[in-house]
Write an enzyme that holds these catalytic residues in place. Structure first.
Site, PDB file in Angstrom:
ATOM      1  N   GLY A   1      -9.979  -1.899 -13.039  1.00 24.09           N
ATOM      2  CA  GLY A   1      -8.653  -1.430 -11.384  1.00 24.09           C
ATOM      3  C   GLY A   1      -8.666  -0.619 -10.918  1.00 24.09           C
TER       4      GLY A   1
ATOM      5  N   THR B   1       0.846  -1.206   0.142  1.00 19.14           N
ATOM      6  CA  THR B   1       0.165  -0.255  -0.040  1.00 19.14           C
ATOM      7  C   THR B   1       0.795   1.167  -0.195  1.00 19.14           C
ATOM      8  OG1 THR B   1      -2.279  -0.937   1.084  1.00 19.14           O
ATOM      9  CG2 THR B   1      -1.524   1.400   1.291  1.00 19.14           C
TER      10      THR B   1
ATOM     11  N   ASP C   1      -7.009   1.501  -9.626  1.00 20.61           N
ATOM     12  CA  ASP C   1      -5.508   1.633  -9.248  1.00 20.61           C
ATOM     13  C   ASP C   1      -5.218   2.895 -10.349  1.00 20.61           C
ATOM     14  OD1 ASP C   1      -4.908  -0.606 -10.152  1.00 20.61           O
ATOM     15  OD2 ASP C   1      -2.844  -0.739  -9.534  1.00 20.61           O
TER      16      ASP C   1
ATOM     17  N   THR D   1      24.693 -18.255 -13.274  1.00 21.03           N
ATOM     18  CA  THR D   1      23.097 -18.028 -13.771  1.00 21.03           C
ATOM     19  C   THR D   1      21.980 -17.334 -13.083  1.00 21.03           C
ATOM     20  OG1 THR D   1      23.219 -20.417 -12.980  1.00 21.03           O
ATOM     21  CG2 THR D   1      21.148 -19.277 -12.951  1.00 21.03           C
TER      22      THR D   1
END
Length: 275
Positions: A121, A27, A123, A201
């Site tokens: 959404g 948040t 947001d 890797t």
């Protein structure tokens, strides 16, 4: 989690607004006053209403003498976690603060021509409101890089028209780790890449997530710009936002405006339109 009663914020600044963007993992919040955001911080969404580590503690800090940010008179929020909404409202009620939620039904400064606005959404709507506030009258492309990467497309005539969704870079590295027997979990996506020849890797995974991811974003951006061009739209303002914006910052062909807290800017702008 229950929230203990808290005293009202009596010394609230009448023009200070606490903007809260509730995401799946984190948040994000800040105080907006006179066009400026201050006191930006992130909280785990699971701890949103935790008295010691969540929003109650933030409000107590803002109300304390010597706070560098003013105590807010109200809260404006958006949420992609429906279960978190009543938790935020409970905290706001305990603090004596009105809480206003940005949804597809409020004024954003631009229309919504997306066929099913309930699916958008909140947001992303806040991003659209923020893009309009910072680049009024211009087409905008908002690239929000978080757990997921979203493109939000705004035009002068159509307003919020829709967008694109793809997994975020951290989801890619986590998926590689979880779906293979030997690939490690790579979480460092901030250290600069000095060579595209991986010598381990983990380094090879980092190169793929950082350098390769910018290519994915650029390809999607090229497709959007091409469609804008066929519609004879003027040049678009490109915004980068979200916690993973640094993964592609400086790696795109066109300049992009980095606004890490664009959704919070949009919350403040939309709140002003609706009040």
């Amino acid at each position: 989690m229950s929230v203990p009663p808290a005293p009202p914020v009596l010394s609230a600044a009448p023009d200070a607004l606490l903007c809260v963007d509730i995401g799946n993992t984190h948040t994000h919040l800040a105080v907006h006053r006179d066009g400026v955001l201050s006191g930006q911080r992130d909280l785990p969404t699971t701890a949103l209403d935790d008295p010691a580590a969540g929003l109650p503690a933030v409000l107590a800090t803002l109300a304390a003498p010597g706070s560098t940010s003013p105590a807010p008179h109200a809260i404006a929020f958006c949420s992609v976690v429906p279960a978190a909404t009543p938790r935020l409202r409970a905290v706001a009620d305990a603090a004596g603060l009105p809480a206003w939620q940005l949804t597809h039904e409020v004024r954003l400064g631009v229309p919504i021509t997306y066929p099913k606005p309930t699916e958008i959404g909140q947001d992303r709507l806040a991003n659209a409101a923020g893009a309009h506030a910072l680049a009024p009258g211009r087409p905008a492309i908002v690239i929000d890089l978080g757990t997921a990467v979203t493109f939000d497309l705004v035009t002068p005539d159509g307003g919020y028209e829709g967008g694109i969704i793809t997994p975020g870079p951290a989801m890619v590295t986590r998926y590689l780790h979880e779906r293979t027997a030997q690939l490690p979990l790579v979480t460092d996506l901030r250290t600069p890449i000095t060579s595209v020849i991986g010598k381990s890797t983990a380094e090879a995974i980092r190169i793929g997530a950082i350098v390769g991811y910018a290519g994915l974003i650029q390809t999607l951006l090229d497709a959007v710009l091409a469609e804008y061009a066929t519609r004879r739209l003027p040049s678009a303002e490109i915004f980068l936002s979200g916690g993973a914006a640094q993964v592609v910052e400086g790696r795109l062909k066109l300049p992009a405006r980095v606004v890490p807290d664009l959704a919070l800017v949009g919350l403040a702008a939309a709140h002003a339109l609706n009040h």
